[in-house]
Design an enzyme around this catalytic site. Structure first.
Site, mmCIF file in Angstrom:
data_model
loop_
_atom_site.group_PDB
_atom_site.id
_atom_site.type_symbol
_atom_site.label_atom_id
_atom_site.label_comp_id
_atom_site.label_asym_id
_atom_site.label_seq_id
_atom_site.Cartn_x
_atom_site.Cartn_y
_atom_site.Cartn_z
ATOM 1 N N ASN A 1 42.581 11.404 58.574
ATOM 2 C CA ASN A 1 41.463 11.261 57.635
ATOM 3 C C ASN A 1 41.751 11.871 56.263
ATOM 4 O O ASN A 1 41.179 11.467 55.263
ATOM 5 C CB ASN A 1 40.180 11.847 58.220
ATOM 6 N N HIS B 1 40.792 14.798 68.343
ATOM 7 C CA HIS B 1 40.256 13.763 67.439
ATOM 8 C C HIS B 1 40.800 12.390 67.818
ATOM 9 O O HIS B 1 41.972 12.092 67.596
ATOM 10 C CB HIS B 1 40.605 14.121 65.986
HETATM 11 C C1 LIG Z 1 35.848 7.500 53.925
HETATM 12 C C2 LIG Z 1 36.575 7.047 55.190
HETATM 13 C C3 LIG Z 1 35.931 7.439 56.433
HETATM 14 C C4 LIG Z 1 36.831 7.490 57.604
HETATM 15 C C5 LIG Z 1 36.041 7.768 58.855
HETATM 16 C C6 LIG Z 1 36.866 8.352 59.889
HETATM 17 C C7 LIG Z 1 36.471 7.978 61.264
HETATM 18 C C8 LIG Z 1 37.348 8.648 62.293
HETATM 19 O O1 LIG Z 1 37.375 10.049 62.199
HETATM 20 C C9 LIG Z 1 38.744 8.151 62.387
HETATM 21 C C10 LIG Z 1 38.827 6.698 62.761
HETATM 22 O O2 LIG Z 1 38.526 6.289 63.857
HETATM 23 S S1 LIG Z 1 39.370 5.729 61.499
HETATM 24 C C11 LIG Z 1 39.361 4.118 62.148
HETATM 25 C C12 LIG Z 1 40.616 3.853 62.904
HETATM 26 N N1 LIG Z 1 40.604 2.484 63.351
HETATM 27 C C13 LIG Z 1 41.218 1.514 62.692
HETATM 28 O O3 LIG Z 1 41.840 1.728 61.671
HETATM 29 C C14 LIG Z 1 41.043 0.175 63.296
HETATM 30 C C15 LIG Z 1 41.835 -0.861 62.568
HETATM 31 N N2 LIG Z 1 41.644 -2.165 63.211
HETATM 32 C C16 LIG Z 1 42.315 -2.543 64.300
HETATM 33 O O4 LIG Z 1 43.185 -1.858 64.806
HETATM 34 C C17 LIG Z 1 41.944 -3.887 64.867
HETATM 35 O O5 LIG Z 1 41.355 -4.664 63.847
HETATM 36 C C18 LIG Z 1 40.964 -3.798 66.091
HETATM 37 C C19 LIG Z 1 41.681 -3.139 67.265
HETATM 38 C C20 LIG Z 1 39.679 -3.046 65.797
HETATM 39 C C21 LIG Z 1 40.578 -5.210 66.510
HETATM 40 O O6 LIG Z 1 41.733 -5.942 66.730
HETATM 41 P P1 LIG Z 1 41.886 -7.434 66.212
HETATM 42 O O7 LIG Z 1 43.248 -7.856 66.600
HETATM 43 O O8 LIG Z 1 41.519 -7.428 64.772
HETATM 44 O O9 LIG Z 1 40.758 -8.220 66.976
HETATM 45 P P2 LIG Z 1 40.611 -8.616 68.500
HETATM 46 O O10 LIG Z 1 41.502 -9.764 68.840
HETATM 47 O O11 LIG Z 1 39.131 -8.740 68.669
HETATM 48 O O12 LIG Z 1 41.067 -7.355 69.345
HETATM 49 C C22 LIG Z 1 42.415 -7.076 69.711
HETATM 50 C C23 LIG Z 1 42.447 -6.431 71.058
HETATM 51 O O13 LIG Z 1 41.732 -5.200 71.060
HETATM 52 C C24 LIG Z 1 40.697 -5.250 72.034
HETATM 53 N N3 LIG Z 1 39.513 -4.571 71.510
HETATM 54 C C25 LIG Z 1 38.967 -4.763 70.296
HETATM 55 N N4 LIG Z 1 37.928 -3.949 70.132
HETATM 56 C C26 LIG Z 1 37.815 -3.250 71.292
HETATM 57 C C27 LIG Z 1 36.931 -2.248 71.741
HETATM 58 N N5 LIG Z 1 35.938 -1.816 70.987
HETATM 59 N N6 LIG Z 1 37.122 -1.733 72.958
HETATM 60 C C28 LIG Z 1 38.110 -2.154 73.748
HETATM 61 N N7 LIG Z 1 38.982 -3.101 73.374
HETATM 62 C C29 LIG Z 1 38.826 -3.650 72.171
HETATM 63 C C30 LIG Z 1 40.435 -6.728 72.283
HETATM 64 O O14 LIG Z 1 39.930 -6.960 73.587
HETATM 65 C C31 LIG Z 1 41.805 -7.304 72.119
HETATM 66 O O15 LIG Z 1 42.538 -7.123 73.306
HETATM 67 P P3 LIG Z 1 43.582 -8.200 73.812
HETATM 68 O O16 LIG Z 1 43.941 -7.657 75.148
HETATM 69 O O17 LIG Z 1 44.696 -8.166 72.807
HETATM 70 O O18 LIG Z 1 42.861 -9.488 73.858
HETATM 71 N N1 LIG Z 2 32.641 6.667 64.551
HETATM 72 C C1 LIG Z 2 33.939 6.913 64.357
HETATM 73 O O1 LIG Z 2 34.704 6.044 63.921
HETATM 74 C C2 LIG Z 2 34.487 8.276 64.699
HETATM 75 C C3 LIG Z 2 35.876 8.405 64.891
HETATM 76 C C4 LIG Z 2 36.402 9.672 65.236
HETATM 77 C C5 LIG Z 2 35.549 10.756 65.371
HETATM 78 N N2 LIG Z 2 34.208 10.589 65.192
HETATM 79 C C6 LIG Z 2 33.350 11.763 65.400
HETATM 80 O O2 LIG Z 2 32.826 11.678 66.724
HETATM 81 C C7 LIG Z 2 31.510 12.241 66.774
HETATM 82 C C8 LIG Z 2 30.539 11.194 67.310
HETATM 83 O O3 LIG Z 2 30.586 10.057 66.500
HETATM 84 P P1 LIG Z 2 30.016 8.639 67.012
HETATM 85 O O4 LIG Z 2 30.442 7.652 65.988
HETATM 86 O O5 LIG Z 2 30.354 8.441 68.441
HETATM 87 O O6 LIG Z 2 28.440 8.892 66.877
HETATM 88 P P2 LIG Z 2 27.234 8.130 67.575
HETATM 89 O O7 LIG Z 2 26.061 8.293 66.675
HETATM 90 O O8 LIG Z 2 27.639 6.758 68.004
HETATM 91 O O9 LIG Z 2 26.985 8.983 68.911
HETATM 92 C C9 LIG Z 2 26.516 10.300 68.913
HETATM 93 C C10 LIG Z 2 25.665 10.490 70.149
HETATM 94 O O10 LIG Z 2 25.401 11.877 70.331
HETATM 95 C C11 LIG Z 2 24.101 11.990 70.897
HETATM 96 N N3 LIG Z 2 23.658 13.368 70.694
HETATM 97 C C12 LIG Z 2 23.245 13.928 69.530
HETATM 98 N N4 LIG Z 2 22.976 15.240 69.733
HETATM 99 C C13 LIG Z 2 23.234 15.507 71.043
HETATM 100 C C14 LIG Z 2 23.178 16.667 71.856
HETATM 101 N N5 LIG Z 2 22.774 17.834 71.353
HETATM 102 N N6 LIG Z 2 23.537 16.571 73.150
HETATM 103 C C15 LIG Z 2 23.940 15.391 73.670
HETATM 104 N N7 LIG Z 2 24.012 14.236 72.954
HETATM 105 C C16 LIG Z 2 23.681 14.304 71.654
HETATM 106 C C17 LIG Z 2 23.277 10.930 70.209
HETATM 107 O O11 LIG Z 2 22.149 10.569 70.984
HETATM 108 C C18 LIG Z 2 24.298 9.782 70.074
HETATM 109 O O12 LIG Z 2 24.195 8.873 71.145
HETATM 110 C C19 LIG Z 2 31.214 12.742 65.354
HETATM 111 O O13 LIG Z 2 31.568 14.094 65.262
HETATM 112 C C20 LIG Z 2 32.143 11.874 64.493
HETATM 113 O O14 LIG Z 2 32.499 12.494 63.281
HETATM 114 C C21 LIG Z 2 33.646 9.373 64.872
#
Ligand SMILES: CCCCCCC[C@H](O)CC(=O)SCCNC(=O)CCNC(=O)[C@H](O)C(C)(C)COP(=O)([O-])OP(=O)([O-])OC[C@H]1O[C@@H](n2cnc3c(N)ncnc32)[C@H](O)[C@@H]1OP(=O)([O-])[O-]
Ligand SMILES: NC(=O)c1ccc[n+]([C@@H]2O[C@H](COP(=O)([O-])OP(=O)(O)OC[C@H]3O[C@@H](n4cnc5c(N)ncnc54)[C@H](O)[C@@H]3O)[C@@H](O)[C@H]2O)c1
Length: 310
Positions: free
Chosen positions: A214, A164
């Site tokens: 999570n 994850h």
């Molecule tokens: C109900 C709830 C549901 C939960 C869902 C769960 C989802 C999942 O399972 C778990 C998760 O992911 S949970 C989510 C977990 N995630 C969190 O909790 C995220 C929390 N947020 C953060 O950690 C920060 O706000 C960020 C890192 C997103 C942006 O940082 P910032 O300081 O605000 O802004 P900045 O200055 O723009 O960027 C700083 C540096 O990062 C670099 N960079 C940015 N984006 C990039 C990308 N896409 N690629 C590559 N690089 C990227 C950028 O180049 C810069 O580099 P430098 O070399 O220093 O110039």
């Molecule tokens: N988005 C987040 O912050 C996050 C963080 C951690 C884990 N995840 C988990 O990661 C997984 C992907 O999430 P995401 O946000 O990257 O989703 P996303 O929608 O950005 O990407 C999913 C991709 O899978 C492709 N796809 C669907 N069915 C497929 C198949 N049978 N074969 C090949 N490709 C297929 C779709 O075309 C799409 O491009 C989920 O299980 C999600 O729970 C998401």
């Protein structure tokens, strides 16, 4: 400050963590899959990135190129030519395919990052189990589903686990390594060393809802939404509070918008159905309303806040 130190060590020094896994197939080229492909390629592994959509694959290659450029700018700031070489070589290690079965044939590890839907994941893993070599490890990047339940359709349950990652994958340093009920020691160890080899700090989790992050993050975000819904504080003040009072990089409502309100709702509804007696997982009327109005957060241009559409 974001540090790329761990990532940098993987390709710039002989002390890089070694993994027996050399060929990685990442299935799903969306937000997470493209990030997982990137960190694997920049650590020197051969990557096959698979998606059902060739448009998604083209978009993934573009965003990986941009994000590798960000890494190169930082790590090779005094040697741009070396940085360009790093980007080109890393991109060169990623090939793309639209057929998961073809891609699994040469994989040491398959990391699945497709839609968060049990039936779709089952269909994929059943197909892969029939074609992948017997040594191939299968892993899911699921956010909220049970690893044991996903693994229930394959014969190689001992070679199945959870990997994850966190969004954005190239930046977030944690990897949760999930041991399923039947994951064997060799698979667990291989997943841990592979995680280290792609620059992540690995923790070990059991197959419990939300693993560690999570399980804590979802109730936290939900409580923030409920607090806002009750009118106890403004969205802005809730976010400022948690950034300045608790040191979080984003406030909970900003983070909910960043992750996607539909994803928040999907996870909550799934857990509520499975654990109806847990009040923390009860539905939230405001969240349901925003999602039904298409206000999904950053990706739709509006959630708790408004965003410029890209
Ligand atoms: C109900 C709830 C549901 C939960 C869902 C769960 C989802 C999942 O399972 C778990 C998760 O992911 S949970 C989510 C977990 N995630 C969190 O909790 C995220 C929390 N947020 C953060 O950690 C920060 O706000 C960020 C890192 C997103 C942006 O940082 P910032 O300081 O605000 O802004 P900045 O200055 O723009 O960027 C700083 C540096 O990062 C670099 N960079 C940015 N984006 C990039 C990308 N896409 N690629 C590559 N690089 C990227 C950028 O180049 C810069 O580099 P430098 O070399 O220093 O110039
Ligand atoms: N988005 C987040 O912050 C996050 C963080 C951690 C884990 N995840 C988990 O990661 C997984 C992907 O999430 P995401 O946000 O990257 O989703 P996303 O929608 O950005 O990407 C999913 C991709 O899978 C492709 N796809 C669907 N069915 C497929 C198949 N049978 N074969 C090949 N490709 C297929 C779709 O075309 C799409 O491009 C989920 O299980 C999600 O729970 C998401």
């Amino acid at each position: 400050m974001i540090q790329f130190g761990i990532i940098a060590r993987n390709f710039s020094s002989s002390s890089a963590v070694q993994s027996a896994i050399k060929n990685v197939t990442v299935i799903g080229g969306g937000l997470m899959g493209s990030g997982i492909a990137q960190v694997s390629a920049q650590a020197g592994q051969n990557v096959t990135l698979v998606d059902v959509s060739s448009d998604v694959l083209a978009k993934a290659q573009k965003s990986i190129g941009t994000n590798l450029g960000r890494v190169a700018k930082k790590v090779y700031k005094d040697n741009p030519a070396e940085g360009e070489k790093f980007v080109a070589e890393s991109l060169g290690r990623i090939k793309t395919l639209t057929d998961p079965a073809e891609a699994a044939k040469s994989a040491d590890l398959v990391v699945e990052a497709i839609v968060e839907n049990m039936e779709v994941k089952h269909k994929l893993f059943k197909q892969l189990d029939g074609v992948a070599p017997s040594h191939t490890i299968f892993a899911s990047n699921t956010s909220s589903l049970s690893i044991n339940e996903i693994a229930s359709v394959v014969n190689r349950k001992d070679k199945f686990g959870g990997l994850h990652f966190f969004n954005p994958v190239p930046v977030m340093k944690l990897l949760e390594v999930v041991r399923g009920a039947e994951t064997n020691d060799a698979t667990y160890q291989a997943m841990m060393s592979w995680g280290k080899s792609v620059g992540k700090t690995c923790i070990t989790c059991k197959d419990t809802p939300g693993f560690v992050v999570n399980r804590l993050l979802v109730p936290y975000i939900c409580e923030a939404i409920r607090l806002f819904e009750r009118g106890d504080a403004s969205a802005r003040d809730i976010d400022i509070a948690m950034k300045l009072g608790a040191g979080y990089p984003m406030g909970p409502l900003e983070l909910a918008d960043y992750v996607g309100l539909d994803t928040n709702k999907f996870i909550l509804d799934g857990w509520h159905k499975k654990y109806p007696d847990q009040p923390l997982f009860n539905p939230i009327p405001l969240l349901d309303k925003l999602v039904s109005e298409g206000k999904l957060g950053v990706k739709s241009g509006e959630g708790f806040y408004k965003y410029d559409k890209k």
